[in-house]
Enzyme design. Sequence first.
Site, PDB file in Angstrom:
ATOM      1  N   GLU A  40       0.885  -1.167   0.000  1.00  0.00           N
ATOM      2  CA  GLU A  40       0.000   0.000   0.000  1.00  0.00           C
ATOM      3  C   GLU A  40       0.915   1.206   0.000  1.00  0.00           C
ATOM      4  O   GLU A  40       1.546   1.528   1.008  1.00  0.00           O
ATOM      5  CB  GLU A  40      -0.926  -0.015   1.213  1.00  0.00           C
ATOM      6  CG  GLU A  40      -2.162   0.865   1.045  1.00  0.00           C
ATOM      7  CD  GLU A  40      -1.954   2.300   1.457  1.00  0.00           C
ATOM      8  OE1 GLU A  40      -1.539   3.110   0.586  1.00  0.00           O
ATOM      9  OE2 GLU A  40      -2.198   2.627   2.618  1.00  0.00           O
ATOM     10  N   CYS A  62      -2.210   9.087   2.282  1.00  0.00           N
ATOM     11  CA  CYS A  62      -2.121   8.820   0.843  1.00  0.00           C
ATOM     12  C   CYS A  62      -3.461   8.928   0.141  1.00  0.00           C
ATOM     13  O   CYS A  62      -3.521   8.898  -1.083  1.00  0.00           O
ATOM     14  CB  CYS A  62      -1.471   7.464   0.577  1.00  0.00           C
ATOM     15  SG  CYS A  62      -2.054   6.150   1.635  1.00  0.00           S
ATOM     16  N   GLU A  82       3.699  13.237  -4.959  1.00  0.00           N
ATOM     17  CA  GLU A  82       3.008  13.287  -3.672  1.00  0.00           C
ATOM     18  C   GLU A  82       3.714  14.254  -2.719  1.00  0.00           C
ATOM     19  O   GLU A  82       4.895  14.101  -2.415  1.00  0.00           O
ATOM     20  CB  GLU A  82       2.973  11.882  -3.055  1.00  0.00           C
ATOM     21  CG  GLU A  82       2.102  11.781  -1.837  1.00  0.00           C
ATOM     22  CD  GLU A  82       1.939  10.351  -1.351  1.00  0.00           C
ATOM     23  OE1 GLU A  82       0.855  10.010  -0.849  1.00  0.00           O
ATOM     24  OE2 GLU A  82       2.894   9.561  -1.484  1.00  0.00           O
TER      25      GLU A  82
END
Length: 479
Positions: free
Chosen positions: A251, A285, A381
């Site tokens: 993940e 996230c 990100e």
Amino acid sequence: MTTELRRLRNYIGGEFKDAADGRTTEVVNPATGEVYATAPLSGQADVDAAMAAAAAAFPGWRDTTPAERQKALLKIADAFEARADELVAAESENTGKPLGLTASEELPPMVDQIRFFAGAARLLEGRSAGEYMDGMTSIIRREPVGVCAQVAPWNYPMMMAVWKFAPAIAAGNTVVLKPSDTTPASTVLMAEIIDSVLPKGVFNVVCGDRETGKAMVEHSTPAMASITGSVRAGMQVAESASKDVKRVHLELGGKAPVVVFEDADIPKAVEDIAVAGYFNAGQDCTAATRVLVHESIHDEFVAALAKAAADTKTGAPDDEDVLYGPLNNPNQLGQVAGFIERLPAHAKVEAGGHRVGDKGYFYAPTVVSGLKQDDEIIQNEVFGPVITVQSFTDEAQALEYANGVEFALASSVWTKDHGRAMRMSKNLDFGCVWINTHIPLVAEMPHGGFKKSGYGKDLSAYGFEDYTRIKHVMTSLDG
């Protein structure tokens, strides 16, 4: 006068231990920037000991009944609930998170998730036994995979630990879990609580850095490696695990598009997006940090979002008025600030864009507009309290922009048009699509992405099944 630092220790085979070679690392409270504890900097000997303990415990735990595993997990959930104040305090010191929000928004879901997996232990599904060949009966067995090497991140240390150990243990596996080197305190406390419930060796905690995690993943004992972390870390884990064909559960990062159409309820969208973008300092996230707005409402939306950012407060954990605390560490503060410092000339900082105070790692709620699809801050990100805004002309362009990144974890669509919402949810290339909301999670539904956001699911029956293997057994009816 100096305050004695708290001493955290590994939890291996039911015992709390220092690193075999005595090495330690300092643990810093990100709200103050001050060291409050030391933790083991575990090496190969510690990893070997934890893997040996987990391997020794596996046959016995594998052979427990689902009812026994359920009972153990329910006891853990009850114990976590009973010691909620201690866990919240440890997590807040770990991360600088607001105490009130940690108690209300993290502890209850964690306990619920453990209870869900306790129930899932007794609900494994598979094909029914049958005769698929004359004279032969086939059955399917679902079995635990074995020892699981698990690495949890620093953004949600407690909750991500639960997402790791609860399904693994429910399925009959044993666990060696490594918390982040910056946030080990709450995981070590979890081990203390779990100690009175599980047999020795079923659950083990090894503290350490990146090299410790690497040693765990490369170790010959685990049948599975599971990590929540950066794309780079996930790629390294997948490469290391491939050498002996371990299962891998990843993940990784996200860059969630938040697509706001012209018919959306703007006040509600702004309010909800601001919370979903700034909660936990944007260190999530799935955070709502990449907003795409129809050109006809762009200026109105940006102005409202900038005001929402100005009204959002960050501060100390005991301040009841704050939405979020500090970034986790000085490197993360530098990364977030760097994105703002490197903004192209066509970008405009509508709110924030600066550090808050000189103590701890706080960063102001930020809004940036005027961005283009290929800008660094759109493609990469940020993992901080920064919301970007882009304009789109129509549904096709919105979809192109939304899917035009390497991440594919979560997304949301804001519209009153049901058909449009259904079209977008079909075509958005993300593991989760929210409609007129962003970020709610429930234990019953899967969490996980595509592309560079990784593979495998957390939560839900799908997450539980990831920790099992499938065996076909065929028997002759002739005896």
